[in-house]
Structure formats: structure tokens, C-alpha cells
Scaffold this motif. Structure first.
Motif, PDB file in Angstrom:
ATOM      1  N   SER A 190       0.859  -1.183   0.000  1.00 21.83           N
ATOM      2  CA  SER A 190       0.000   0.000   0.000  1.00 21.83           C
ATOM      3  C   SER A 190       0.891   1.228   0.000  1.00 21.83           C
ATOM      4  O   SER A 190       1.789   1.348   0.830  1.00 21.83           O
ATOM      5  CB  SER A 190      -0.895   0.000   1.233  1.00 21.83           C
ATOM      6  N   LEU A 191       0.646   2.125  -0.927  1.00 17.11           N
ATOM      7  CA  LEU A 191       1.482   3.318  -1.063  1.00 17.11           C
ATOM      8  C   LEU A 191       0.731   4.557  -0.595  1.00 17.11           C
ATOM      9  O   LEU A 191      -0.433   4.771  -0.966  1.00 17.11           O
ATOM     10  CB  LEU A 191       1.918   3.490  -2.519  1.00 17.11           C
ATOM     11  N   SER A 192       1.447   5.359   0.177  1.00 15.12           N
ATOM     12  CA  SER A 192       0.842   6.584   0.707  1.00 15.12           C
ATOM     13  C   SER A 192       1.163   7.760  -0.199  1.00 15.12           C
ATOM     14  O   SER A 192       2.125   7.720  -0.971  1.00 15.12           O
ATOM     15  CB  SER A 192       1.403   6.867   2.101  1.00 15.12           C
ATOM     16  N   PRO A 193       0.380   8.838  -0.066  1.00 13.18           N
ATOM     17  CA  PRO A 193       0.650  10.021  -0.893  1.00 13.18           C
ATOM     18  C   PRO A 193       2.017  10.601  -0.588  1.00 13.18           C
ATOM     19  O   PRO A 193       2.544  10.465   0.518  1.00 13.18           O
ATOM     20  CB  PRO A 193      -0.440  10.999  -0.493  1.00 13.18           C
ATOM     21  N   LYS A 194       2.584  11.271  -1.568  1.00 17.33           N
ATOM     22  CA  LYS A 194       3.875  11.921  -1.379  1.00 17.33           C
ATOM     23  C   LYS A 194       3.778  12.979  -0.309  1.00 17.33           C
ATOM     24  O   LYS A 194       2.745  13.627  -0.157  1.00 17.33           O
ATOM     25  CB  LYS A 194       4.305  12.593  -2.686  1.00 17.33           C
ATOM     26  N   GLY A 195       4.872  13.180   0.417  1.00 15.87           N
ATOM     27  CA  GLY A 195       4.903  14.268   1.391  1.00 15.87           C
ATOM     28  C   GLY A 195       4.454  13.839   2.762  1.00 15.87           C
ATOM     29  O   GLY A 195       4.627  14.556   3.734  1.00 15.87           O
ATOM     30  N   THR A 196       3.874  12.683   2.864  1.00 19.35           N
ATOM     31  CA  THR A 196       3.429  12.252   4.175  1.00 19.35           C
ATOM     32  C   THR A 196       4.476  11.421   4.894  1.00 19.35           C
ATOM     33  O   THR A 196       4.346  11.129   6.052  1.00 19.35           O
ATOM     34  CB  THR A 196       2.142  11.429   4.064  1.00 19.35           C
ATOM     35  N   LEU A 197       5.490  11.028   4.197  1.00 20.97           N
ATOM     36  CA  LEU A 197       6.618  10.386   4.853  1.00 20.97           C
ATOM     37  C   LEU A 197       7.842  10.545   3.978  1.00 20.97           C
ATOM     38  O   LEU A 197       7.713  10.875   2.799  1.00 20.97           O
ATOM     39  CB  LEU A 197       6.334   8.909   5.148  1.00 20.97           C
ATOM     40  N   SER A 198       8.973  10.330   4.559  1.00 21.97           N
ATOM     41  CA  SER A 198      10.174  10.510   3.758  1.00 21.97           C
ATOM     42  C   SER A 198      10.200   9.471   2.651  1.00 21.97           C
ATOM     43  O   SER A 198       9.902   8.309   2.847  1.00 21.97           O
ATOM     44  CB  SER A 198      11.420  10.354   4.639  1.00 21.97           C
ATOM     45  N   THR A 199      10.519   9.947   1.497  1.00 15.88           N
ATOM     46  CA  THR A 199      10.365   9.070   0.351  1.00 15.88           C
ATOM     47  C   THR A 199      11.622   9.009  -0.481  1.00 15.88           C
ATOM     48  O   THR A 199      12.498   9.849  -0.406  1.00 15.88           O
ATOM     49  CB  THR A 199       9.250   9.595  -0.564  1.00 15.88           C
ATOM     50  N   VAL A 200      11.661   8.017  -1.290  1.00 16.31           N
ATOM     51  CA  VAL A 200      12.710   7.922  -2.288  1.00 16.31           C
ATOM     52  C   VAL A 200      12.116   8.527  -3.559  1.00 16.31           C
ATOM     53  O   VAL A 200      10.994   8.212  -3.934  1.00 16.31           O
ATOM     54  CB  VAL A 200      13.052   6.442  -2.544  1.00 16.31           C
ATOM     55  N   VAL A 201      12.839   9.429  -4.184  1.00 13.16           N
ATOM     56  CA  VAL A 201      12.298  10.061  -5.382  1.00 13.16           C
ATOM     57  C   VAL A 201      12.564   9.168  -6.592  1.00 13.16           C
ATOM     58  O   VAL A 201      13.699   8.932  -6.966  1.00 13.16           O
ATOM     59  CB  VAL A 201      12.933  11.453  -5.601  1.00 13.16           C
ATOM     60  N   VAL A 202      11.517   8.628  -7.136  1.00 12.63           N
ATOM     61  CA  VAL A 202      11.647   7.776  -8.323  1.00 12.63           C
ATOM     62  C   VAL A 202      10.510   8.080  -9.274  1.00 12.63           C
ATOM     63  O   VAL A 202       9.540   8.727  -8.925  1.00 12.63           O
ATOM     64  CB  VAL A 202      11.564   6.278  -7.964  1.00 12.63           C
ATOM     65  N   GLU A 203      10.668   7.591 -10.452  1.00 13.01           N
ATOM     66  CA  GLU A 203       9.563   7.685 -11.403  1.00 13.01           C
ATOM     67  C   GLU A 203       8.442   6.782 -10.920  1.00 13.01           C
ATOM     68  O   GLU A 203       8.682   5.629 -10.565  1.00 13.01           O
ATOM     69  CB  GLU A 203      10.020   7.222 -12.788  1.00 13.01           C
ATOM     70  N   GLY A 204       7.277   7.280 -10.904  1.00 19.12           N
ATOM     71  CA  GLY A 204       6.154   6.515 -10.375  1.00 19.12           C
ATOM     72  C   GLY A 204       5.601   5.497 -11.343  1.00 19.12           C
ATOM     73  O   GLY A 204       4.865   4.619 -10.959  1.00 19.12           O
TER      74      GLY A 204
END
Lengths: 825, 304
Positions: free
Chosen positions: A120-134
Motif C-alpha cells: 500500500s502506497l501513501s501520498p507523497k509528502g506524508t513520509l520521507s520518500t525515495v524520489v523515483v519515477e512513479g
């Protein structure tokens, strides 16, 4: 199954350690047969990572989400149901799961046997993320001429009367043209409006228009994803020549109740979704209705108060309802039930009271026009093995058009004692029952195989009439008109999307379709191939060829989206349409979220139909539509450029199309080639949105198009009739009462160009967070500089000086402001 | 009833009319040069008449100008001049000799100062052979009195033939005070159920029966055989005297295509909004109009 709470935003559930036996050896056999090439080699010391990719907030499937193993430079993409499958060498792998707008998740997976991992994937900005092409990048896929419409974009752009519309947004893409002003018609690469396969949750929808085409039937609030394919069709799709518009409804939030609604100038809508059983069963229901008729009622009443013994009531409204339930039976089985219901109704009721010496009588006249669609779909997803996924669908689709008129005369207060009556109804439509099964087979990361089959049973109602007359001399109760026509359409397909090398990827497929109508069989073998050659990490060259067949025709003689358009089958007299399309493309990813793509295409269309000269829709009611049409061919070619920016505060695109589209019919235009009505040499669209902050965003759309091709007489001359040739053999008797002794000469069909079309739309959205959710005020200006764009042309007489002939342009919409209030909770 | 459908359909366009606005725009096509218009339908052993006029831009409001100063020549199949036409009046030219002969091809060339030359060719079909025209009075399915016509034609198997049939009612009203003075009204519409006719509108309550002013058909199904055509015409005359004129014509291809397209064109003007536009056929090279031969047969029937 173990469920692990990862953190408060991100739920990862895994089902580890279960090696699933094949449910059926038969399916394994089918799957093996479907393999093209040496994919069977990919089984030794390998295991499969599979599962579903879902939205952490809603629990809905993330279509097109991606799993990628960086160390192996390989990955997979989730299918239309969120299912993914990736077969890898045994060992430990770092898998990166990502989707557009979602925070990517990296997960270490140990593979020594098949493993199921649902993410399950959460929206961007709600946790630290790895920036990748979605999602899979354009240059990585064999798909070409394909666009996935962002629903966010659909909801941000300014539109006519504030009605968000996916079709109107699609019209802004290169290669896709609108018809006339305001129309929801789609004309893709020179094809007609019938050549678009519009699927709502897999069910074909035949008339996608509300309000004479000014709005489409798709309520943006109910839509999850829109994929538009205008060339290089994968073998999985068939039945139309020019495009596929695959629209998926929201599945329904599995976590919590969620709602969206809006109130605009002409309509209000509400969408509700939520769990019935948390994480297992959810629903979505969405409804929209216009209320022009309700708002007009007091004014109509006031107007009628001034009429002596007479009342006239008229109105128009449309509504649509989308609903969906989805239920997870267990890890391997899911059910979806979706439905759509929509109608347009236009009515006029006139009542007139009058008195004689003895009593008072009432004369009543009613007229009504109705058209609408009903769709229903039941889908079953089943995972046979981690590598084999199937979707089985049962569909029902019904489009009908009805127009009626009734007259009655009766003594006042005795409506049942009708002295005279007359009524007439004309109806037409199409009804489909269909079933299909689609398999997704993932033998190795290099192969993605799809195969399936389906059958549709069509019932065409090309125009029936019911006429009743009573008390007017002879009583009549008669049904007549075109008879029902039935046809079967069967198809089967297989395709393999495979990598030949790191640079070269091919999608090879075969679609076979067979139509059976009036004891005639029309088989059509349709090869499909698409090739992607990666020039480097950022760019690729693409090419595709597809042959297509279409066993339906749409007979239309207006350009304003009237629902009088008739769906008709290919028959023994009017053969199916066949198409060939060749496309080449180049795509390149640029820094800062920019991308540029260019494509060229050449398309041929056989057996397209048009009305005969002098024929009209009303002739259809006589029951011989096949005698009213001509069969010909069409071809189109052109180039499209799309320059877009996908990320950042400012996003949008500039699209340009240069195209030629022609038709040729032996019995039209003296057999000479003529331009298609929507032949548009230049078509430009500029689409921009900018988010100033979380509270304010603006949108801008500017479109330009060469004027439509119309048939217009440019000269006139004397007819060889009465008075022009005396003594010529009794012309007086031949030409008695002819309307005109002058002939308006049409040199060429569609030989005249209307003035060009251009328009600027502006919009601003103001968002405000509330305790209960979000409120948005949207203000828009359609046609901001009030350009008088041509709707149609006519020769008319000027008001002053009188009796002077002039060319008149009729325009529809000047500047039109709109305001709407939307909310989510 | 056919109209009833339209009564319902027209409201469809009403909302559009409410919001629509109009403006005059220039005709952007390049300046359109007037062309020579030649109208000549010639018959066997008859004076050949040709009407010459000029075409005009579609926005032109006045009467279309005749051409009085043309040189029109009658040619044979090889282009050899057979005679020159004489101007009578108002652009009408005639040629009394040689008269057309059935089965032969003819041409015309017209030269007009400052307008150039136009040309055309056509064949005069063989003389039409009408075997019989029978009439009978009857009653329609709705109980109205009607006349029934049965027309038998012998088709010429040596050539491709095209036919046109019209039946026109003439009602004559005499002046009560002066019996030599009268007025006459003509009613051209009639009906047929023949499937081989290629034009006409259907009346949905009459079992697919077609009605029209002239019915046309080629001899595809009858080549060299007998053509039996049946038609009906309602009798609702209120005149002092009524008669019918039955006219059967065998047309050259040019005359047939012109007449058929002109008939369809004329019908399309009655319902322009919902009807596909019709291009009227012309065989005048470089100009407009028609040059075609025909053979005509006419019978008149009086009702007491």
C-alpha cells in the motif's frame, strides 16, 4: 498471512512462504501455448514475486504502479487491477514500489520460493520518500500513441459551464479533435466518432453525450483512470478503427467513508464511497443531475399565467448515476460489480382549454425526446498462480433513443374520455450482452503475455415506429419500420510484450475477430506489432502497425451531436469497416520534468459510410437504412508533437497536429476524393496549470484549429426547367411545382472552409481546508476573449439592406463565466 | 406522419437557437468567375432549343443574366459542325435543321465573348415504345378515391436505357360568367410501390409506398424486356374539369443523371436542415447545365 504495521502511513501486508499450486493444469497449458519465444526457459532457480499494489488511503488498486529491482535493472507494472508479477532469480532483492503521486517504498524481499507481497502506497509528502519515477517511462514501453489522462488535470482545467469532463480534456491532446463548438465528439486521427471504443469498466458505451454533445456522460468524480490509445493498438483491444478510451471507475474507498460533491451553474453532483466491510468490501456511488428545468419552472408558470386557457410547459434535464461494489473474496479472488445509468430528457407539454355552447374541451399535445445508456458489468479477478492472473467479465450495455408525440382531445375534467387521439413514437437503439476472459501471464521479466477471448451478442434496433390514431375517421394502431438485426461478435487474441535486448522491446500480437450477421460470416485477422528502440536512457524511437476491424457503423448526418445518430450493424449489404495504421514516433525525456514526443501516422479506412445525397435521418423510419447509405473509404496522415511538463508547480503541455483526412465514395462528389468534415490542417492546444500554493491554483487552455470543411454552394445558375427551354418536350408537366428554377452549385463536397476556431479558457480554483474536509470554489471563463467561433454557415438575407444575400456565420458561445462550489470529506 | 417526426425533432435545435448568435462574414473563396450555363434537352425530329445564361456568385440577388451574343454550334459525334443556332429571345437559341436522329450522338459548343467556350456531348436514345397505359378508378387503403395507372414499356435491348415517368393532374375551373375563361391547377405528386424506382419519398403508413413528382429508373432489371409500372394518384379534385397527363420519357444518361439529381435537389430544399446536400449533375465541360437527348411519350386522360 501476516500483516505487519510498518508505520502510521504505510501498510505492508505480506503473504510469505506459501508456494501456490496451479489450480488447473488446463490453464497452465493455455499459458504455455501463449508463450511466444523462449520464455519457458525462465523457470530454473527462479521464483515469482507477485501481489497487488494499492493506495494506502483508499485501499484501491494502483493501476500502472511499478515494481523495480535496480540491481537487476528489471521490473514490472501493475495491470488494470493493481496486480503485478515479477519472476526473479532466487536470492535477496531490494524491490522499489512506486506510483505517480505516491511515495515510493523500498522493500527487501528474500526469494527462495514464490512470494506474495501486497503493498500500500501513501501520498507523497506524508513520509520521507525515495524520489523515483512513479510509472513506466515513455521511452521504456512499446506503447505508443497512448496517453493516460491525469484526473487531477481534468479537475483543474477550466471548462464550459464548470462541468469537468474527461472527454473535453482528451480533445486537447494532439491527434484528437473535437467536432464542432462545445461538442464531446472525438475524432481521432481522421476517424469518425463511431470508431472510438469507449469502455467504462470494460463495457462499451455507445452514446457518450449529454445535452446534444456539450457534455460527456462521464462524471469526473466517479472516474479513477482514463487511458487513451489512438494508434499501435495492443492485440487485447478490438472492434474499432481509431481509438480506445479505457475508463475505470473508482473502486470505492476500502478504509473509510469519503465523499465529493459540487454545485455548479447547471448541475449538482455527489459521490460517496467507503467500506462495507473494511479492507474487504467497498462501494462507490455517484450521481449528477442538471436543474435548468427546475429553475425555469417559476418563470414558465409566470408566462403561462398570462395566457388565456393555454399552458405550455417544457424542459430539459439529464442525470447519470455510477455505482460500483468490489469485494475481496480471498487472496486469489475478487469481484467487481459496476453499473452506469444515464438519461437525457427533453419534453414539451401544451394544453389548451376552449368552450363550446355546451361544454369545455381540452386539447393536449405532448412531445418528448429521451436518450440514454444503461451499463452493467460483473468482473471476477482470479490469480491462478503468481504468474497467471485472469479477469472474467460479463457485460450488459444498452443505448436507446426515443422520440414521441401525442395529441388528445377530451371534455374538461374527463381526461379518460378521449374523443380524439393521435400518438407517434420512434425508437432506436442497440443492446449488447457480452462475456470475455483475459489472461495476464508473466513467465519472466522479459515477457508479459496476454491472451483472451470474448463474445458479444448485439441486438440492433435501427428505427421502429408506433403509430396510433383514434376518433379521427379510421382507427389505426400500427407498428412499422426497420426490423431488429442480431449479430454475434467473437474475438480471441494473444500478445507478448517482450524484450529482445536491453534496447529493443517488441509487442507482438494477433487479434482475431469474427462477426456473424444475417447468416454471413466476417472473419478478420488483425496483426499488431509495436517496437520500441531505446536510443539512450532518455529517449527512444518507436514504430507500430495495427490492422483493425469494426463490425458496427454509425449513421450520422449532423455535426451537433444529436442523439438521432444511429448505430447499425455491418450486414450483407453494408460490409464491416477495416483499418490499417502505421505510426512512427520519437520520445525524449528532458530535464526538470519536461518531455517531448513526436509521432507521424498514416491510416486507411475501408467501408466507411455516409448518407446518400438527399437522404436524411427521417428516411430511416421507413425501414431501409441500407438503401440510404453509401459505402466508401477514407485515409488520413499527419504528424503530432507533444511538449509537456509533468512535474513542478507549473504543469501542462503544448500540442500541435498537422493532418490531412479525406474520404472517397464512388457515388458521392462524382467519385472524387473530398476532405472529411473534420479535416483539420492545423490543430494547436496549450494547456497550463500553476499551483501558487496549496490554496490557489489557476488553469489556462488555448486552442486553435483550422476551420471545419463544410459543403457550401458557391455559384448558382438556371435550371433546365419550366420557362428556360420552350418546346423541349413537355417540361411543364415534368417540372410542375418545382420549388426552384435556380440551382445552387456545390462544386465539391466539404469544399469550403469555415473560419478558423480559437478560444481561451481561464480558471482559478480556491481551496480551503475545513474541519470536515476541503472546500473549493472554482471560477472560470469559457471563451475569455469572446471569439465568435463558427458553428455552421448559411446563406441568408441581410436585415439591411433588404433582399441582399449574405453569408452568415452562426456562433454558439460567447464569453461564458462559471462558478462552482466543490467539497470533499 | 412523416412531418410529425420532424415536429418533434425540431425542438432539438431550439435550445441551440436560443443561445446562438449570427454575423455576416465574407465569402473567402477566390473571386468566382461566372460560367456559361447551357440547358438543352433535345428530342427526335424536333427543333433543338438551347438556353444560354450566366452563373453568378451564390450571394448574387438579381435575375441570372441570359446570354444573347453567343455562337452555339450543333455538332455530330466526330465534332463536325452540323449547324449554328439562332438566337430567339432571352438567351433562347434554336436550330430547325438538321433535327436529331435516334441512336446518334451529338455535341454542342458554345462560344461567348470574354467568357470562352464550353462543350458537351450526348446521345439521343431510340424512340420510346409505350405498349399501353391503362387506367382504373379505385380506393386507397384509407378509403380515398384514387386513379390507378398501369404503364407498359418495351425496353430497347440494344442500348442502356433510363426512364422517367410523371403523372400530373390538371384541375380546370371555368369562370362562371365567361366559359371561355378558366384557370387550371396542376398537382404533380403520385405514388408507386415499384421497387425498381430510384427516387421518391416513402410514406411510413403506406407500407413503404413511394411518392414523388417524377419517378426514375434504369433498365438494369429489364434489358430488352417489358417494363410494367404501376402508380396511383388520389382523386380529390374540386374542379369543373379534370384531366391527367401521363408522360413517359426515355432519357440519355446525361439527361437522366441531371433530372434525377435535380429532382433530389429540389426535394432536399424542402427540408434542408436534416437533409444531406445534393450536387446536381452537369455534363457541360467548363460550364454548368445539361445537354442531353430524350424521347418522350405523352397521354392525356379526361375524367368526366
Amino acid at each position: 498471512m501476516a500483516a505487519v504495521r510498518f508505520n502510521r502511513y504505510f501498510l505492508l501486508s505480506t503473504r510469505l512462504g506459501k508456494r501456490r499450486p496451479l489450480h488447473s493444469k488446463a490453464f497452465k497449458g493455455i499459458a504455455l501455448l501463449a508463450l511466444l519465444g523462449g520464455s519457458a526457459l525462465a523457470t530454473a532457480q527462479k521464483s515469482t514475486l507477485s501481489g497487488y499494489l494499492k493506495d494506502a488511503e483508499t485501499g484501491e488498486a494502483l493501476i500502472g504502479a511499478r515494481v523495480y529491482i535496480d540491481s537487476l535493472k528489471t521490473g514490472a507494472v501493475a495491470n488494470a487491477y493493481g496486480f503485478y508479477s515479477l519472476t526473479l532469480p532466487n536470492g535477496t532483492h531490494d524491490a522499489l514500489f512506486s506510483s505517480v503521486g505516491k511515495a515510493a517504498v523500498k522493500k527487501r524481499v528474500r526469494l527462495d520460493e514464490d512470494v506474495v507481497v501486497d503493498i500500500s502506497l501513501s501520498p507523497k509528502g506524508t513520509l520521507s520518500t525515495v524520489v523515483v519515477e512513479g510509472q513506466q517511462r515513455e521511452q521504456e514501453t512499446t506503447e505508443m500513441s497512448t496517453v493516460e489522462l491525469s484526473m487531477e488535470k481534468v479537475k483543474t482545467l477550466p471548462v464550459l459551464l464548470g462541468e469537468r469532463d474527461i472527454i473535453k480534456t482528451a480533445q486537447l491532446l494532439p491527434g484528437i479533435q473535437s467536432g464542432s463548438e462545445g461538442s464531446s465528439g472525438l475524432y481521432v486521427r481522421g476517424g469518425g466518432p463511431d470508431q472510438n471504443l469507449i469502455l467504462l469498466d470494460g463495457v462499451p458505451i455507445y452514446n457518450a453525450n449529454h445535452l446534444f454533445g456539450f457534455f460527456s456522460v462521464f462524471n469526473a468524480d466517479a472516474i479513477n483512470q482514463v487511458k487513451l490509445i489512438k494508434g499501435g493498438f495492443p492485440a487485447a483491444y478490438g472492434g474499432r478503427l481509431s481509438s480506445v478510451i479505457d475508463i475505470r471507475m473508482n473502486e470505492g474507498n476500502r478504509k473509510k467513508i469519503h465523499g465529493e460533491g459540487s454545485v455548479g451553474i447547471i448541475s449538482a453532483k455527489l459521490m460517496l464511497e467507503g467500506p462495507i466491510v473494511k479492507d474487504r468490501t467497498s462501494f462507490m456511488v455517484s450521481a449528477r443531475r442538471t436543474y435548468i428545468d427546475l429553475l425555469a419552472r417559476p418563470f414558465i408558470k409566470m408566462a403561462n399565467d398570462g395566457l388565456d386557457g393555454e399552458s405550455i410547459v417544457g424542459g430539459y434535464f439529464f442525470y447519470d448515476v455510477n455505482a460500483k461494489i468490489n469485494h475481496t473474496i480471498n487472496a486469489n479472488n475478487r469481484l467487481y460489480l459496476s453499473a452506469y445509468l444515464g438519461d437525457d430528457t427533453f419534453y414539451i407539454r401544451e394544453k389548451y382549454n376552449y368552450a363550446t355552447d355546451n361544454s369545455t374541451y381540452v386539447e393536449e399535445e405532448n412531445g418528448e425526446l429521451k436518450w440514454g445508456n444503461k451499463l452493467m458489468s460483473l468482473r471476477w479477478n482470479h490469480t491462478f498462480t503468481p504468474k497467471l492472473f485472469a479477469n472474467t467479465t460479463l457485460n450488459y450495455s444498452n443505448y436507446r433513443f426515443l422520440t414521441g408525440y401525442a395529441y388528445a382531445w377530451y371534455p374538461k375534467g374527463q381526461a379518460k374520455d378521449v374523443q380524439e387521439s393521435e400518438s407517434f413514437e420512434y425508437f432506436s437503439g442497440i443492446e449488447d450482452w457480452s462475456g470475455n476472459v483475459d489472461f495476464y501471464y508473466y513467465p519472466s521479466p522479459r515477457h508479459e503475455v496476454r491472451f483472451g477471448l470474448g463474445e458479444t451478442y448485439h441486438t440492433f434496433k435501427p428505427g421502429g415506429n408506433q403509430f396510433q390514431m383514434k376518433g379521427m375517421g379510421t382507427d389505426i394502431d400500427s407498428s412499422f419500420g426497420a426490423s431488429l438485426t442480431y449479430s454475434h461478435e467473437f474475438y480471441a487474441y494473444v500478445q507478448d510484450d517482450f524484450s529482445l535486448s536491453k534496447r529493443l522491446k517488441i509487442n507482438l500480437g494477433l487479434h482475431f475477430a469474427n462477426a456473424y450477421v444475417r447468416r454471413k460470416l466476417y472473419p478478420a485477422l488483425q496483426p499488431r506489432v509495436a517496437v520500441n528502440y531505446r536510443l539512450d536512457e532518455k529517449s527512444s524511437l518507436k514504430a507500430a502497425y495495427s490492422r483493425t476491424a469494426q463490425f458496427l457503423h454509425l449513421l450520422t448526418n449532423t455535426s451537433i451531436g444529436l442523439p438521432t445518430d444511429l448505430w447499425l450493424p455491418a450486414t450483407d449489404k453494408v460490409p464491416p469497416q477495416y483499418g490499417n495504421q502505421l505510426a512512427f514516433g520519437y520520445t525524449r525525456e528532458l530535464p526538470k520534468g519536461f518531455r517531448v514526443g513526436a509521432e507521424g501516422y498514416y491510416k486507411t479506412m475501408q467501408n466507411v459510410i455516409e448518407y446518400k445525397e438527399g437522404a436524411s435521418f427521417f428516411g430511416i423510419s421507413q425501414g431501409s437504412w441500407e438503401d440510404l447509405v453509401e459505402v466508401g473509404r477514407g485515409y488520413s496522415y499527419g504528424a503530432e508533437v507533444l511538449f509537456e511538463k509533468r512535474t513542478g508547480k507549473t504543469t501542462g503541455w503544448i500540442g500541435y497536429t498537422l493532418s490531412w483526412t479525406n474520404r472517397q465514395f464512388d457515388k458521392l462528389n462524382d467519385g472524387k476524393v473530398f476532405p472529411y468534415r473534420y479535416d483539420r490542417r492545423h490543430d494547436v492546444s496549450i494547456v497550463l496549470t500553476h499551483a501558487f500554493s496549496e490554496r490557489v491554483d489557476v488553469g489556462l487552455v488555448w486552442v486553435y484549429g483550422t476551420g471545419n470543411a463544410v459543403t457550401l454552394a458557391l455559384q448558382k445558375y438556371s435550371a433546365a426547367g419550366e420557362g428556360t427551354t420552350p418546346g423541349g418536350g413537355g417540361f411543364n408537366d415534368f417540372y410542375v411545382y418545382y420549388n426552384d428554377s435556380e440551382i445552387n452549385h456545390i462544386d465539391q463536397r466539404n469544399g469550403y472552409r469555415m473560419p478558423s476556431y480559437h478560444r481561451l479558457d481561464l480558471g482559478v480554483n480556491l481551496h480551503k481546508k475545513k474541519k470536515w474536509g476541503t472546500a473549493t470554489w472554482s471560477f472560470g471563463l469559457y471563451n475569455a476573449y469572446s471569439r465568435q467561433n463558427p458553428f455552421f454557415l448559411r446563406i441568408a438575407q441581410s436585415e439591411w439592406p433588404p433582399n441582399k444575400n449574405v453569408l452568415q456565420q452562426v456562433s454558439l458561445f460567447p464569453i461564458i463565466p462559471s462558478v462552482s462550489y466543490a467539497f470533499t470529506f | 406522419m412523416y412531418k410529425t417526426v420532424k415536429q418533434i425533432a425540431f425542438p432539438l435545435a431550439a435550445p441551440l437557437a436560443l443561445i446562438a448568435c449570427t454575423k455576416e462574414i465574407p465569402l473567402t473563396q477566390e473571386e468566382i468567375r461566372p460560367r456559361i450555363v447551357v440547358n438543352a434537352l433535345f428530342e427526335e425530329n424536333d427543333t433543338v432549343w438551347v438556353h444560354l445564361s450566366e452563373s453568378r456568385n451564390i450571394l448574387f440577388s438579381g435575375s441570372l443574366p441570359h446570354i444573347p451574343n453567343a455562337t452555339a454550334r450543333w455538332l455530330d459525334a466526330s465534332g463536325t459542325e452540323l449547324g449554328e443556332f439562332t438566337h430567339a429571345e432571352d438567351g433562347k437559341y434554336y436550330l430547325t435543321s438538321p433535327t436529331p436522329v435516334p441512336g446518334k450522338a451529338y455535341g454542342i459548343s458554345v462560344d461567348v465573348p470574354e467568357m470562352g467556350r464550353v462543350e458537351a456531348t450526348s446521345t439521343l436514345p431510340s424512340a420510346i415504345e409505350v405498349i399501353s397505359v391503362d387506367t382504373a378508378s379505385g380506393q386507397s387503403s384509407e378509403g380515398y378515391k384514387q386513379m390507378e395507372f398501369a404503364i407498359n414499356i418495351q425496353d430497347d435491348g440494344n442500348q442502356k436505357n433510363y426512364y422517367g415517368i410523371s403523372i400530373v393532374t390538371h384541375d380546370v375551373h371555368f369562370n362562371n360568367e365567361d366559359s371561355s375563361s378558366y384557370s387550371s391547377y396542376a398537382y404533380p405528386y403520385f405514388s408507386t410501390k415499384e421497387l425498381f424506382v430510384v427516387n421518391g419519398e416513402s410514406d411510413i403508413l403506406d407500407g413503404g409506398e413511394k411518392y414523388g413528382r417524377v419517378f426514375f429508373f434504369p433498365d438494369d432489371q429489364f434489358n430488352g424486356g417489358t417494363i410494367a409500372f404501376k402508380g396511383t394518384k388520389e382523386l380529390w379534385s374540386g374542379g369543373d374539369s379534370t384531366y391527367f397527363v401521363v408522360q413517359v420519357e426515355s432519357l440519355s444518361e446525361a439527361a437522366y443523371r441531371y433530372r434525377l439529381s435535380y429532382t433530389n435537389y429540389s426535394a432536399s430544399l424542402e427540408d434542408e436542415l436534416f437533409t444531406e446536400p445534393v450536387q446536381v449533375y452537369s455534363n457541360i465541360e467548363g460550364g454548368f447545365g445539361v445537354f442531353g437527348g430524350l424521347s418522350s411519350h405523352k397521354d392525356t386522360f379526361y375524367i368526366e
